[in-house]
Design a protein around this motif. Structure first.
Motif, mmCIF file in Angstrom:
data_model
loop_
_atom_site.group_PDB
_atom_site.id
_atom_site.type_symbol
_atom_site.label_atom_id
_atom_site.label_comp_id
_atom_site.label_asym_id
_atom_site.label_seq_id
_atom_site.Cartn_x
_atom_site.Cartn_y
_atom_site.Cartn_z
ATOM 1 N N PRO A 1 172.899 1.591 104.920
ATOM 2 C CA PRO A 1 173.119 1.364 103.483
ATOM 3 C C PRO A 1 173.614 2.660 102.815
ATOM 4 O O PRO A 1 173.319 3.766 103.282
ATOM 5 C CB PRO A 1 171.746 0.949 102.969
ATOM 6 C CG PRO A 1 171.054 0.381 104.179
ATOM 7 C CD PRO A 1 171.537 1.201 105.343
ATOM 8 N N TRP A 2 174.323 2.455 101.729
ATOM 9 C CA TRP A 2 175.002 3.592 101.092
ATOM 10 C C TRP A 2 174.634 3.646 99.609
ATOM 11 O O TRP A 2 174.494 2.616 98.952
ATOM 12 C CB TRP A 2 176.511 3.395 101.271
ATOM 13 C CG TRP A 2 177.353 4.434 100.594
ATOM 14 C CD1 TRP A 2 177.624 5.682 101.032
ATOM 15 C CD2 TRP A 2 178.025 4.281 99.345
ATOM 16 N NE1 TRP A 2 178.423 6.341 100.151
ATOM 17 C CE2 TRP A 2 178.698 5.501 99.091
ATOM 18 C CE3 TRP A 2 178.140 3.245 98.420
ATOM 19 C CZ2 TRP A 2 179.464 5.710 97.969
ATOM 20 C CZ3 TRP A 2 178.903 3.451 97.285
ATOM 21 C CH2 TRP A 2 179.558 4.668 97.064
ATOM 22 N N GLU A 3 174.477 4.883 99.107
ATOM 23 C CA GLU A 3 174.181 5.068 97.680
ATOM 24 C C GLU A 3 174.763 6.395 97.216
ATOM 25 O O GLU A 3 174.697 7.393 97.943
ATOM 26 C CB GLU A 3 172.678 5.043 97.436
ATOM 27 C CG GLU A 3 172.291 5.177 95.952
ATOM 28 C CD GLU A 3 170.794 5.074 95.733
ATOM 29 O OE1 GLU A 3 170.224 6.026 95.159
ATOM 30 O OE2 GLU A 3 170.207 4.052 96.132
ATOM 31 N N ASP A 4 175.344 6.393 96.018
ATOM 32 C CA ASP A 4 175.912 7.629 95.476
ATOM 33 C C ASP A 4 176.147 7.450 93.971
ATOM 34 O O ASP A 4 176.101 6.334 93.460
ATOM 35 C CB ASP A 4 177.229 7.979 96.174
ATOM 36 C CG ASP A 4 177.569 9.460 96.049
ATOM 37 O OD1 ASP A 4 176.873 10.173 95.301
ATOM 38 O OD2 ASP A 4 178.536 9.908 96.708
ATOM 39 N N THR A 5 176.375 8.556 93.290
ATOM 40 C CA THR A 5 176.736 8.506 91.869
ATOM 41 C C THR A 5 178.062 9.235 91.684
ATOM 42 O O THR A 5 178.305 10.275 92.306
ATOM 43 C CB THR A 5 175.664 9.172 90.984
ATOM 44 O OG1 THR A 5 175.490 10.527 91.396
ATOM 45 C CG2 THR A 5 174.348 8.429 91.072
ATOM 46 N N PHE A 6 178.903 8.681 90.807
ATOM 47 C CA PHE A 6 180.221 9.272 90.551
ATOM 48 C C PHE A 6 180.801 8.650 89.284
ATOM 49 O O PHE A 6 180.360 7.591 88.836
ATOM 50 C CB PHE A 6 181.169 9.036 91.731
ATOM 51 C CG PHE A 6 181.131 7.648 92.267
ATOM 52 C CD1 PHE A 6 181.706 6.579 91.586
ATOM 53 C CD2 PHE A 6 180.486 7.372 93.476
ATOM 54 C CE1 PHE A 6 181.660 5.303 92.092
ATOM 55 C CE2 PHE A 6 180.435 6.092 93.984
ATOM 56 C CZ PHE A 6 181.019 5.047 93.285
ATOM 57 N N PHE B 1 178.472 6.057 87.214
ATOM 58 C CA PHE B 1 177.921 4.853 87.839
ATOM 59 C C PHE B 1 177.073 5.222 89.046
ATOM 60 O O PHE B 1 177.356 6.196 89.759
ATOM 61 C CB PHE B 1 179.049 3.916 88.291
ATOM 62 C CG PHE B 1 179.741 3.208 87.161
ATOM 63 C CD1 PHE B 1 179.357 1.931 86.774
ATOM 64 C CD2 PHE B 1 180.771 3.828 86.467
ATOM 65 C CE1 PHE B 1 179.987 1.283 85.733
ATOM 66 C CE2 PHE B 1 181.410 3.193 85.422
ATOM 67 C CZ PHE B 1 181.023 1.911 85.059
ATOM 68 N N LEU B 2 176.016 4.416 89.239
ATOM 69 C CA LEU B 2 175.221 4.473 90.462
ATOM 70 C C LEU B 2 175.719 3.362 91.370
ATOM 71 O O LEU B 2 175.647 2.188 91.017
ATOM 72 C CB LEU B 2 173.734 4.279 90.150
ATOM 73 C CG LEU B 2 172.814 4.054 91.350
ATOM 74 C CD1 LEU B 2 172.796 5.273 92.278
ATOM 75 C CD2 LEU B 2 171.400 3.729 90.883
ATOM 76 N N THR C 1 177.399 -2.801 94.496
ATOM 77 C CA THR C 1 177.330 -2.871 93.019
ATOM 78 C C THR C 1 177.475 -1.455 92.457
ATOM 79 O O THR C 1 177.108 -0.463 93.108
ATOM 80 C CB THR C 1 175.996 -3.455 92.533
ATOM 81 O OG1 THR C 1 174.918 -2.627 93.023
ATOM 82 C CG2 THR C 1 175.817 -4.880 92.993
ATOM 83 N N ASN C 2 178.006 -1.387 91.247
ATOM 84 C CA ASN C 2 178.113 -0.117 90.518
ATOM 85 C C ASN C 2 177.457 -0.311 89.140
ATOM 86 O O ASN C 2 177.925 -1.123 88.338
ATOM 87 C CB ASN C 2 179.576 0.292 90.312
ATOM 88 C CG ASN C 2 180.281 0.554 91.627
ATOM 89 O OD1 ASN C 2 180.028 1.535 92.304
ATOM 90 N ND2 ASN C 2 181.185 -0.346 92.002
ATOM 91 N N THR C 3 176.366 0.416 88.918
ATOM 92 C CA THR C 3 175.610 0.289 87.672
ATOM 93 C C THR C 3 175.917 1.463 86.762
ATOM 94 O O THR C 3 175.816 2.626 87.169
ATOM 95 C CB THR C 3 174.098 0.253 87.967
ATOM 96 O OG1 THR C 3 173.827 -0.825 88.886
ATOM 97 C CG2 THR C 3 173.305 0.048 86.688
#
Length: 447
Positions: free
Chosen positions: A82-87, A99-100, A119-121
């Protein structure tokens, strides 16, 4: 869109549901090519699918972040984690918002990844709040560092006078540690005969008043008393209600002692100088030389002029004397007669002691001459004294009008000789213009 493991799913209904969520959603194949976005994505970016399909989403990523994000996504696709990042992503108005982003792999029955869901929050407000919080924390840390390191006494108390904070400066000056002071009444450092003063301070604080530069006495842990300069301000809570007070104080005991010593020395110097001149005056009075009374009186007047200017030195701690007070002192004996007939005009000029004494003698000679023969010898005569201090020179003009008609003297008088000598000894000049309507004297002294 179909999948053997999701038989019976209404994809149209699912797509409509995903379109309604606040996040920007997407679906990619196993290789990472995106083949579907929800409506939120298009609404925010202002793009269409042809622009965004595959890896086209990079076009709306911030150029400073896109390479990092792509590298991280590819690694996730390769490992299946799984992948997660903010940009930041660019909106259709050209601005970027944070977005997260999260992505999860979807596997078939054999465990192979066949699809990615992401998803991008929008977390812009959260980022701004975090930034503001960090800034506030930095400011608080800076303020705490200043309060901790300053030599000034900084303490706070509630409206009952109970100490709530106590900095290192307070520890150093009063001798109590913070642990000893916090929770104790502030009266622990106030002499008993000044407790009423504290009640008055608290009363003013409750009314929102600020107390500035208040000099008072406070008491150390060992019982010794010190002089402090105190400023007290109300402290309000988040609702604007006054809940206490902050105090900033400085120990000025040494300063006050130095000021007192200087004052004593100045008074002593004034006393000694006046005493010396009085002795000289007495010697002249007792002189049995072959002199006339008029000469004796003139000598006495010059000595008195010196005594007068020495009293001005004491006021400036022997730095010098201002020109205006010198003039006023010399005109004082004639004040009842001259009223407003003497006019003075010029800037504030502080004369060093030697020059001040010379000027005092010069003014004395001019005033004495005016009282005997010039403008002050009649009821209508006037004197204008003007001066400037340009080019490091004192330029003084004494102009008399409406007095007796003036005739040029056949020989220089003793007073004019003294004036010229006083000027010459200080590399200055003195000139006289004997006009019929009144004498004019111009004097220049280097400053």
């Amino acid at each position: 869109m179909s999948d053997n493991h999701l038989d019976g799913v209404d994809w149209a209904a699912l797509a409509a549901l995903v379109d309604a969520i606040p996040q920007l959603a997407w679906i990619a194949d196993a290789s990472g090519d995106i083949n579907w976005y929800n409506r939120r994505w298009y609404d925010y970016t202002g793009t269409d699918f042809e622009q965004m399909q595959g890896w086209g989403w990079q076009k709306v990523h911030h150029p400073e972040h896109v390479d990092r994000v792509v590298a991280k996504i590819k690694m996730s696709f390769e490992t299946g984690t799984p992948w997660e990042d903010t940009f930041p992503l660019r909106g259709k108005d050209g601005t970027y918002r944070w977005f997260l982003s999260r992505a999860l792999p979807f596997r078939d029955a054999a465990g192979q990844i066949i699809r990615w869901y992401g998803t991008n929050t929008d977390i812009t407000e959260r980022k701004e709040m975090e930034s503001a919080l960090r800034h506030s924390e930095e400011q608080l840390n800076l303020l705490a560092s200043i309060v901790h390191s300053t030599d000034d006494i900084i303490v706070s108390k509630n409206l009952d006078g109970i100490i709530s904070s106590w900095n290192k400066g307070a520890e150093r000056v009063f001798g109590y540690t913070a642990a000893e002071a916090i929770g104790q009444p502030i009266t622990m450092i106030i002499p008993e005969n000044r407790h009423a003063e504290e009640r008055e301070i608290l009363s003013k604080i409750r009314h929102g008043e600020r107390i500035e530069h208040f000099e008072t006495i406070r008491q150390r842990k060992d019982g010794t008393q010190i002089v402090v300069s105190l400023t007290v301000s109300p402290v309000k809570n988040s609702d604007g209600v006054i809940v206490g007070a902050s105090k900033i104080a400085r120990d000025i005991t040494d300063q006050k002692q130095i000021q007192e010593r200087i004052s004593v020395l100045a008074r002593e110097a004034e006393h000694r100088s006046k005493n010396l001149l009085a002795n000289v005056n007495a010697m002249v009075n007792l002189s049995r030389a072959d002199t006339v009374d008029e000469l004796k009186q003139s000598v006495q007047g010059r000595i008195q002029a010196l005594a007068n200017v020495h009293s001005l030195f004491a006021a400036t701690r022997w730095i010098g004397a201002e020109l205006t007070p010198i003039l006023k002192q010399e005109f004082a004996p004639y004040s009842a007669e001259v009223d407003n007939r003497v006019r003075m005009s010029g800037p504030q000029v502080l004369l060093e002691p030697d020059l001040a004494q010379a000027v005092a003698i010069v003014i004395h000679e001019l005033a004495t001459n005016a009282a005997k023969y010039g403008a002050l010898s009649t009821n209508h005569g006037c004197i204008d004294v003007t001066w400037s201090d340009a080019d490091r020179k004192l330029q003084l003009v004494w102009a008399e009008t409406n007095g007796p008609r003036v005739l040029p003297p056949s020989r220089a008088g003793f007073g004019s000789k003294i004036i010229q000598v006083m000027a010459a000894e200080r590399t200055g000049t003195a000139s006289f213009d004997w006009r019929p309507e009144g004498m004019v004297c111009r004097i220049i002294f280097p400053l």
